[in-house]
Motif scaffolding. Sequence first.
Motif, PDB file in Angstrom:
ATOM      1  N   ARG A  80      44.249  30.748  51.889  1.00 40.48           N
ATOM      2  CA  ARG A  80      45.184  29.638  51.994  1.00 40.48           C
ATOM      3  C   ARG A  80      44.427  28.329  51.828  1.00 40.48           C
ATOM      4  N   LEU A  82      43.304  24.553  52.448  1.00 40.04           N
ATOM      5  CA  LEU A  82      43.202  23.635  53.582  1.00 40.04           C
ATOM      6  C   LEU A  82      42.725  22.283  53.076  1.00 40.04           C
ATOM      7  N   THR A  88      40.580  19.961  48.787  1.00 39.66           N
ATOM      8  CA  THR A  88      41.218  21.233  49.087  1.00 39.66           C
ATOM      9  C   THR A  88      40.162  22.322  49.076  1.00 39.66           C
TER      10      THR A  88
END
Length: 103
Positions: A80, A82, A88
């Motif tokens: 995922r 972050l 990112t």
Amino acid sequence: MASMIVLSATAVPDHLRGALSRWLLEVTPELYIGTVSARVRDELWASVTACTDDGTAVLAYPSDNEQGFEVHTAGAQRRRPLDFDGLTLIAFRRERKENANPA
């Protein structure tokens, strides 16, 4: 202004794959690319997130930030994105393994 997007949709319903292929090219199974407007991109992503079910999806597109792109994910994923001070990074969720022979 239109920009190129890359969308990976794994284990999604056939009707969603058909909808994506109306706007994007399926260059390999479950990997779509194309040039669309931000509005079309957002509508496609809304359709993907609504229909992902047990599948997974990742969307990458150009953005005016340090990295030059943004990443969105949907579904039950091991990875995922972050936000880390404007960058990112990808976080991994560890799979827990049960000990077969408890001692």
